[in-house]
Design a protein around this motif. Sequence first.
Motif, PDB file in Angstrom:
ATOM      1  N   LEU A  92       0.728  -1.255   0.405  1.00  0.00           N
ATOM      2  CA  LEU A  92       0.152   0.389  -0.016  1.00  0.00           C
ATOM      3  C   LEU A  92       0.896   1.345   0.000  1.00  0.00           C
ATOM      4  CD1 LEU A  92      -2.950   0.883  -0.176  1.00  0.00           C
ATOM      5  CD2 LEU A  92      -2.690   1.029   2.572  1.00  0.00           C
ATOM      6  N   ALA A  93       1.985   1.183   0.312  1.00  0.00           N
ATOM      7  CA  ALA A  93       2.733   2.289   0.883  1.00  0.00           C
ATOM      8  C   ALA A  93       4.325   2.728  -0.774  1.00  0.00           C
ATOM      9  CB  ALA A  93       4.271   2.508   1.666  1.00  0.00           C
ATOM     10  N   ARG A  94       3.709   1.881  -1.190  1.00  0.00           N
ATOM     11  CA  ARG A  94       4.191   1.650  -2.719  1.00  0.00           C
ATOM     12  C   ARG A  94       3.150   2.594  -3.773  1.00  0.00           C
ATOM     13  NH1 ARG A  94       7.198  -2.809  -0.999  1.00  0.00           N
ATOM     14  NH2 ARG A  94       5.619  -4.097  -1.987  1.00  0.00           N
ATOM     15  N   GLN A  95       2.447   1.626  -3.701  1.00  0.00           N
ATOM     16  CA  GLN A  95       0.879   1.722  -4.306  1.00  0.00           C
ATOM     17  C   GLN A  95       1.035   3.628  -4.458  1.00  0.00           C
ATOM     18  OE1 GLN A  95       0.791   0.464  -7.581  1.00  0.00           O
ATOM     19  NE2 GLN A  95       1.533  -1.290  -6.800  1.00  0.00           N
ATOM     20  N   ASP A  96       0.251   3.702  -2.885  1.00  0.00           N
ATOM     21  CA  ASP A  96       0.024   5.294  -2.190  1.00  0.00           C
ATOM     22  C   ASP A  96       0.903   5.834  -3.321  1.00  0.00           C
ATOM     23  OD1 ASP A  96      -1.905   5.128  -0.884  1.00  0.00           O
ATOM     24  OD2 ASP A  96      -1.058   4.647   0.510  1.00  0.00           O
ATOM     25  N   LYS A  97       1.879   6.222  -4.124  1.00  0.00           N
ATOM     26  CA  LYS A  97       2.789   6.944  -4.098  1.00  0.00           C
ATOM     27  C   LYS A  97       1.962   6.955  -5.736  1.00  0.00           C
ATOM     28  CE  LYS A  97       7.140   5.811  -1.028  1.00  0.00           C
ATOM     29  NZ  LYS A  97       8.379   5.101  -1.156  1.00  0.00           N
ATOM     30  N   VAL A  98       2.367   5.028  -6.249  1.00  0.00           N
ATOM     31  CA  VAL A  98       1.807   5.627  -7.592  1.00  0.00           C
ATOM     32  C   VAL A  98       0.553   6.568  -7.557  1.00  0.00           C
ATOM     33  CG1 VAL A  98       1.086   4.427  -9.582  1.00  0.00           C
ATOM     34  CG2 VAL A  98       2.872   3.252  -7.987  1.00  0.00           C
ATOM     35  N   LEU A  99      -0.306   6.220  -6.538  1.00  0.00           N
ATOM     36  CA  LEU A  99      -1.503   7.092  -7.013  1.00  0.00           C
ATOM     37  C   LEU A  99      -1.340   8.469  -6.937  1.00  0.00           C
ATOM     38  CD1 LEU A  99      -4.735   6.925  -6.744  1.00  0.00           C
ATOM     39  CD2 LEU A  99      -4.014   6.960  -4.330  1.00  0.00           C
ATOM     40  N   ASN A 100      -0.541   9.009  -5.733  1.00  0.00           N
ATOM     41  CA  ASN A 100      -0.131  10.870  -5.879  1.00  0.00           C
ATOM     42  C   ASN A 100       0.454  11.244  -7.194  1.00  0.00           C
ATOM     43  OD1 ASN A 100      -1.097  10.689  -3.450  1.00  0.00           O
ATOM     44  ND2 ASN A 100       0.681   9.908  -1.850  1.00  0.00           N
ATOM     45  N   ALA A 101       1.237  10.077  -8.316  1.00  0.00           N
ATOM     46  CA  ALA A 101       1.922  10.670  -8.954  1.00  0.00           C
ATOM     47  C   ALA A 101       1.240  10.725 -10.232  1.00  0.00           C
ATOM     48  CB  ALA A 101       2.778   9.673  -9.711  1.00  0.00           C
ATOM     49  N   GLU A 102      -0.228   9.878 -10.184  1.00  0.00           N
ATOM     50  CA  GLU A 102      -1.159  10.035 -11.094  1.00  0.00           C
ATOM     51  C   GLU A 102      -2.026  10.826 -11.136  1.00  0.00           C
ATOM     52  OE1 GLU A 102      -1.159   8.422 -13.902  1.00  0.00           O
ATOM     53  OE2 GLU A 102      -0.112   6.827 -13.281  1.00  0.00           O
ATOM     54  N   TYR A 103      -2.287  10.890 -10.196  1.00  0.00           N
ATOM     55  CA  TYR A 103      -2.975  12.497  -9.559  1.00  0.00           C
ATOM     56  C   TYR A 103      -3.148  14.043  -9.551  1.00  0.00           C
ATOM     57  CZ  TYR A 103      -6.276  15.321  -7.106  1.00  0.00           C
ATOM     58  OH  TYR A 103      -6.517  16.858  -6.523  1.00  0.00           O
TER      59      TYR A 103
ATOM     60  N   THR B 276      -7.142   0.953  -3.599  1.00  0.00           N
ATOM     61  CA  THR B 276      -6.051   2.398  -4.489  1.00  0.00           C
ATOM     62  C   THR B 276      -5.506   1.819  -5.757  1.00  0.00           C
ATOM     63  OG1 THR B 276      -4.789   2.441  -1.968  1.00  0.00           O
ATOM     64  CG2 THR B 276      -4.025   2.874  -3.907  1.00  0.00           C
ATOM     65  N   LEU B 277      -6.159   0.628  -6.218  1.00  0.00           N
ATOM     66  CA  LEU B 277      -6.001   0.245  -7.991  1.00  0.00           C
ATOM     67  C   LEU B 277      -6.643   0.576  -8.299  1.00  0.00           C
ATOM     68  CD1 LEU B 277      -3.447  -2.972  -6.999  1.00  0.00           C
ATOM     69  CD2 LEU B 277      -2.589  -1.461  -7.265  1.00  0.00           C
ATOM     70  N   LEU B 278      -7.825   0.204  -8.257  1.00  0.00           N
ATOM     71  CA  LEU B 278      -8.769   0.296  -8.746  1.00  0.00           C
ATOM     72  C   LEU B 278      -8.414   2.198  -9.404  1.00  0.00           C
ATOM     73  CD1 LEU B 278     -12.244  -1.301  -7.176  1.00  0.00           C
ATOM     74  CD2 LEU B 278     -10.373  -1.460  -9.609  1.00  0.00           C
ATOM     75  N   GLN B 279      -8.394   3.248  -8.209  1.00  0.00           N
ATOM     76  CA  GLN B 279      -8.163   4.355  -8.451  1.00  0.00           C
ATOM     77  C   GLN B 279      -7.138   4.908  -9.657  1.00  0.00           C
ATOM     78  OE1 GLN B 279     -10.837   6.565  -7.951  1.00  0.00           O
ATOM     79  NE2 GLN B 279      -9.826   8.277  -7.464  1.00  0.00           N
ATOM     80  N   ILE B 280      -5.749   4.059  -8.706  1.00  0.00           N
ATOM     81  CA  ILE B 280      -4.879   4.423  -9.932  1.00  0.00           C
ATOM     82  C   ILE B 280      -5.162   4.354 -11.399  1.00  0.00           C
ATOM     83  CG2 ILE B 280      -2.231   3.960 -10.856  1.00  0.00           C
ATOM     84  CD1 ILE B 280      -2.215   3.369  -7.732  1.00  0.00           C
ATOM     85  N   ASN B 281      -5.977   2.851 -11.738  1.00  0.00           N
ATOM     86  CA  ASN B 281      -6.050   3.149 -13.124  1.00  0.00           C
ATOM     87  C   ASN B 281      -6.798   3.241 -13.758  1.00  0.00           C
ATOM     88  OD1 ASN B 281      -4.183   0.451 -13.798  1.00  0.00           O
ATOM     89  ND2 ASN B 281      -5.862  -0.349 -11.810  1.00  0.00           N
ATOM     90  N   LYS B 282      -7.809   4.461 -12.693  1.00  0.00           N
ATOM     91  CA  LYS B 282      -9.003   5.283 -12.686  1.00  0.00           C
ATOM     92  C   LYS B 282      -8.230   5.861 -13.964  1.00  0.00           C
ATOM     93  CE  LYS B 282     -13.135   5.060 -11.305  1.00  0.00           C
ATOM     94  NZ  LYS B 282     -14.174   4.923 -10.270  1.00  0.00           N
ATOM     95  N   LEU B 283      -7.428   7.064 -12.752  1.00  0.00           N
ATOM     96  CA  LEU B 283      -6.765   7.852 -12.991  1.00  0.00           C
ATOM     97  C   LEU B 283      -6.221   8.435 -14.062  1.00  0.00           C
ATOM     98  CD1 LEU B 283      -5.764   9.266  -9.182  1.00  0.00           C
ATOM     99  CD2 LEU B 283      -8.214   9.916 -10.288  1.00  0.00           C
ATOM    100  N   LYS B 284      -5.413   7.006 -14.449  1.00  0.00           N
ATOM    101  CA  LYS B 284      -4.453   6.791 -15.788  1.00  0.00           C
ATOM    102  C   LYS B 284      -5.606   7.142 -16.660  1.00  0.00           C
ATOM    103  CE  LYS B 284      -1.550   3.378 -16.078  1.00  0.00           C
ATOM    104  NZ  LYS B 284      -0.446   4.348 -16.230  1.00  0.00           N
ATOM    105  N   ASP B 285      -6.803   5.834 -16.953  1.00  0.00           N
ATOM    106  CA  ASP B 285      -7.833   5.665 -17.849  1.00  0.00           C
ATOM    107  C   ASP B 285      -8.375   7.748 -18.602  1.00  0.00           C
ATOM    108  OD1 ASP B 285      -7.699   3.064 -18.445  1.00  0.00           O
ATOM    109  OD2 ASP B 285      -9.316   2.547 -17.425  1.00  0.00           O
ATOM    110  N   VAL B 286      -8.310   8.387 -18.007  1.00  0.00           N
ATOM    111  CA  VAL B 286      -9.273   9.761 -17.605  1.00  0.00           C
ATOM    112  C   VAL B 286      -8.320  10.490 -18.831  1.00  0.00           C
ATOM    113  CG1 VAL B 286      -9.433  11.548 -16.589  1.00  0.00           C
ATOM    114  CG2 VAL B 286      -9.920  10.164 -14.979  1.00  0.00           C
ATOM    115  N   PHE B 287      -8.616  10.845 -19.437  1.00  0.00           N
ATOM    116  CA  PHE B 287      -8.107  11.315 -20.652  1.00  0.00           C
ATOM    117  C   PHE B 287      -7.277  11.379 -21.440  1.00  0.00           C
ATOM    118  CE2 PHE B 287      -8.269  16.492 -21.453  1.00  0.00           C
ATOM    119  CZ  PHE B 287      -8.648  16.472 -21.626  1.00  0.00           C
TER     120      PHE B 287
END
Length: 134
Positions: free
Chosen positions: A58-69, A123-134
């Motif tokens: 989760l700590a690793r993926q939170d970094k990915v989430l923040n970068a995608e955001y 978190t993984l679902l949200q990362i992929n959702k953010l990646k798919d926008v635009f």
Amino acid sequence: MPKRHALSLASLVLLLIGTPAFATDKVKETAQFTDCMDKVDLGAMKNSQWYACYTQELARQDKVLNAEYRALQGRIPPEAKDPLIKAQRAWIAYREAWCKLEQELPNAPGGEVNYQACLLDQTLLQINKLKDVF
């Protein structure tokens, strides 16, 4: 419908079905997580080991989430930034509430492991959702 259109439509449908639009770049658990889970001793204190694996991932993926955001903030028009911020805050509240529910449900392994597993899944679902926008 003329035959040539039917073949074109059929070809298009096959092309769309056979082409995974975003499947190749979906964010998934890391190799470190898989290795950690593979090393869990199922006979001794497995819940605490699973918990540690989920927490680290989760700590690793939170970094990915923040970068995608942040990347999405740079891709969207200025008038979409405020709705994005509101949506992300709402998602954080939803994730927390949903995962607290999963923590309390009588599903194995239970408790904190379920909570951490849920946080990671959401978190993984949200990362992929953010990646798919635009």
